[in-house]
Design an enzyme around this catalytic site. Structure first.
Site, PDB file in Angstrom:
ATOM      1  N   CYS A 260      -9.638   6.082   0.853  1.00 26.06           N
ATOM      2  CA  CYS A 260      -9.853   4.827   0.131  1.00 26.06           C
ATOM      3  C   CYS A 260      -9.849   3.643   1.079  1.00 26.06           C
ATOM      4  CB  CYS A 260      -8.754   4.628  -0.907  1.00 26.06           C
ATOM      5  SG  CYS A 260      -8.498   6.061  -1.883  1.00 26.06           S
TER       6      CYS A 260
HETATM    7  N1  SAJ Z   1      -0.666   2.148   6.087  1.00 22.84           N
HETATM    8  C1  SAJ Z   1      -0.170   1.465   7.198  1.00 22.84           C
HETATM    9  N2  SAJ Z   1       0.685   0.413   7.007  1.00 22.84           N
HETATM   10  C2  SAJ Z   1       1.052   0.025   5.745  1.00 22.84           C
HETATM   11  C3  SAJ Z   1       0.533   0.728   4.628  1.00 22.84           C
HETATM   12  C4  SAJ Z   1      -0.314   1.783   4.817  1.00 22.84           C
HETATM   13  O1  SAJ Z   1      -0.486   1.804   8.337  1.00 22.84           O
HETATM   14  O2  SAJ Z   1       1.834  -0.927   5.634  1.00 22.84           O
HETATM   15  C5  SAJ Z   1      -1.605   3.251   6.273  1.00 22.84           C
HETATM   16  C6  SAJ Z   1      -1.135   4.543   5.630  1.00 22.84           C
HETATM   17  O3  SAJ Z   1      -0.375   5.297   6.547  1.00 22.84           O
HETATM   18  C7  SAJ Z   1      -2.445   5.238   5.291  1.00 22.84           C
HETATM   19  C8  SAJ Z   1      -3.391   4.090   4.991  1.00 22.84           C
HETATM   20  O4  SAJ Z   1      -2.806   2.920   5.594  1.00 22.84           O
HETATM   21  O5  SAJ Z   1      -2.928   5.952   6.403  1.00 22.84           O
HETATM   22  C9  SAJ Z   1      -3.609   3.867   3.486  1.00 22.84           C
HETATM   23  O6  SAJ Z   1      -2.332   3.695   2.942  1.00 22.84           O
HETATM   24  P1  SAJ Z   1      -2.113   3.432   1.353  1.00 22.84           P
HETATM   25  O7  SAJ Z   1      -0.641   3.248   1.140  1.00 22.84           O
HETATM   26  O8  SAJ Z   1      -3.020   2.382   0.876  1.00 22.84           O
HETATM   27  O9  SAJ Z   1      -2.437   4.849   0.732  1.00 22.84           O
HETATM   28  P2  SAJ Z   1      -3.658   5.431  -0.126  1.00 22.84           P
HETATM   29  O10 SAJ Z   1      -4.939   5.113   0.531  1.00 22.84           O
HETATM   30  O11 SAJ Z   1      -3.352   6.856  -0.403  1.00 22.84           O
HETATM   31  O12 SAJ Z   1      -3.571   4.784  -1.548  1.00 22.84           O
HETATM   32  C10 SAJ Z   1      -4.184   3.601  -1.798  1.00 22.84           C
HETATM   33  C11 SAJ Z   1      -3.323   2.980  -2.880  1.00 22.84           C
HETATM   34  N3  SAJ Z   1      -2.103   2.528  -2.229  1.00 22.84           N
HETATM   35  C12 SAJ Z   1      -1.223   1.718  -2.778  1.00 22.84           C
HETATM   36  O13 SAJ Z   1      -1.485   1.042  -3.774  1.00 22.84           O
HETATM   37  C13 SAJ Z   1       0.135   1.648  -2.161  1.00 22.84           C
HETATM   38  C14 SAJ Z   1      -4.143   1.967  -3.506  1.00 22.84           C
HETATM   39  O14 SAJ Z   1      -4.579   1.047  -2.555  1.00 22.84           O
HETATM   40  C15 SAJ Z   1      -5.253   2.627  -4.220  1.00 22.84           C
HETATM   41  O15 SAJ Z   1      -4.822   2.871  -5.545  1.00 22.84           O
HETATM   42  C16 SAJ Z   1      -5.689   3.928  -3.625  1.00 22.84           C
HETATM   43  O16 SAJ Z   1      -5.531   3.847  -2.248  1.00 22.84           O
HETATM   44  C17 SAJ Z   1      -7.118   4.151  -4.005  1.00 22.84           C
HETATM   45  O17 SAJ Z   1      -7.367   5.182  -4.577  1.00 22.84           O
HETATM   46  O18 SAJ Z   1      -7.935   3.276  -3.780  1.00 22.84           O
END
Ligand code: SAJ
Length: 412
Positions: A260
């Protein structure tokens, strides 16, 4: 009793199907994978967020079934499209799955049906791509059938917010479309948020994910700046996060993973390019985030160098390859980029991940090592990528000679 057909029974489709079935709506899941639909019909889940004990009773009651026969669409009152929208090799929107699903729906579309696209996509898709294909049937939107966009908000691995209790935005082509789509979704979802158009709903999702990508890019750049300043970035971020208002904590890391956040913002920047506009924050965040694997590999190289070793020929153990903690998904995982970069420099690379026994991504095929402690001891350098809760970081830090901690889990 109303009925729902879900096209695309993956990490979005299956939870959606289960959520509606649990509210008493009969659901038919349509997927190209006969293997997955076979498992589904045996009551066996293939998605971590939906445990088999939750799915099985719904299947045995006949509330959920899987099918590969798209003729089953005709019976449904509502059809939700939950197919992938990845990027192509040239990083443009890959719409083939959405087009294929819509072309299966069109010839079977019947009066009264509601069609809802859930796949994340660029603003305009529902009106410019889906609508014309459905109106080729001669049926009229807003009168004979109803068409809306409702972005999925599934956060894999999260348990507090589910498909049922996460507010669901819905934008329809006409007011009657919003009304019908909202009425259907209200049967199973606690809070539905109608908006004025599909474009608004499409843009809402892209804002949500661009917000994350840009803020993650910001903290990754804060890490790079703090290294230049000789300041601990995590201490800075933790202290900034004590501010009870006007700040939201994000943490630096190995880069962006998942299907995503690294992908969706590029749907927006692609669309804006067609309108001769450059989405600068998206491009800049992507540049910083995609540069993080190289940054951590350079760290490993510098540590080995200080130890009088070249990367070439050194044994490097990567700990954790899933794209985020406590899940098994490796799609777009920065760990794969780190492994690829290390291999290209001639390192002997191994990995350990209790959730990922093996993977095959971007031409790299590997099995997880079994004995973590032994492999940590034998490695010339250990690179921590995914901070799974199962790991005992203190023991890893005591055993490993050279440690690159991309997650700051070893509190120095
Ligand atoms: N990450 C970081 N630093 C942060 C947060 C995340 O490096 O502070 C990295 C994570 O390790 C990961 C990536 O970014 O590799 C994405 O992280 P994420 O927490 O956004 O995880 P996703 O992609 O599984 O889920 C996201 C959802 N996350 C949250 O709401 C917390 C949301 O944005 C969406 O509902 C979902 O993608 C989607 O389906 O779009």
């Amino acid at each position: 009793m109303s009925s729902l057909a879900v096209v695309g029974m993956g990490y979005v489709g299956l939870p959606l199907a289960v959520t509606f079935a649990e509210s008493g709506v009969k659901v038919c899941g349509l997927d190209l994978s006969s293997e997955k639909m076979g498992m589904l019909n045996e009551g066996e889940s293939y998605i971590e967020d939906i445990p088999t004990p939750r799915l099985a009773p719904l299947v045995s009651k006949g509330l959920v079934r899987g099918s590969t026969d798209f003729d089953d669409l005709a019976d449904a009152d509502c059809i939700s499209i939950c197919v992938p929208t990845p990027l192509s090799k040239t990083r443009d929107p890959e719409m083939s799955y959405v087009l294929a699903a819509t072309k299966e729906i069109a010839p079977r579309l019947r009066k009264g049906q509601v069609v809802i696209l859930e796949s994340t996509t660029y603003p305009g898709t529902t009106r410019e791509v889906i609508l014309p294909l459905l109106e080729e049937t001669g049926l009229k939107v807003g009168e004979d059938f109803f068409l809306a966009f409702s972005p999925e908000r599934v956060d894999p691995g999260r348990e507090d917010y589910t498909t049922k209790n996460t507010p669901k935005v819905i934008g329809g082509i006409t007011p009657a479309c919003v009304e019908k789509a909202t009425a259907f979704y209200c049967q199973a979802i606690d809070h539905v948020v109608p908006v004025s158009s599909p474009e608004v709903a499409e843009m809402v999702k892209l804002l949500e994910n661009t917000f994350r990508a840009v803020n993650i890019g910001l903290v990754n750049e804060v890490l790079l700046m703090c290294e230049k300043l000789g300041v601990d970035a995590w201490e800075v971020i933790d202290a900034a996060a004590t501010k009870p208002f006007g700040f939201m904590k994000f943490t630096p890391g190995p880069g962006l993973g998942g299907h995503c956040i690294p992908i969706d913002p590029h749907y927006l920047s692609w669309k804006l390019k067609t309108l001769n506009y450059t989405a600068r924050f998206i491009e800049l965040a992507s540049e910083v985030n995609t540069g993080m694997p190289e940054h951590w590999v350079q760290k490993a190289q510098d540590l080995l160098n200080e130890d009088g070793k070249a990367v070439k020929g050194s044994k490097v153990l990567v700990v954790g390859v899933a794209y985020k903690k406590d899940i098994s998904d490796v799609r777009e995982s920065p760990a794969i980029d780190i492994i690829s970069l290390l291999k290209r420099k001639g390192a002997q690379v191994l990995y350990h991940d209790p959730h990922v026994p093996a993977f095959s991504e971007h031409g790299i095929v590997m099995d997880s090592v079994k004995d973590l402690n032994q492999e940590v001891k034998e490695a010339d350098c250990v690179v921590i990528v995914t901070d799974h809760s199962i790991y005992e970081w203190e023991s890893i830090s005591e055993m490993s000679k050279l440690l690159v901690d991309t997650r700051n889990v070893i509190k120095s």
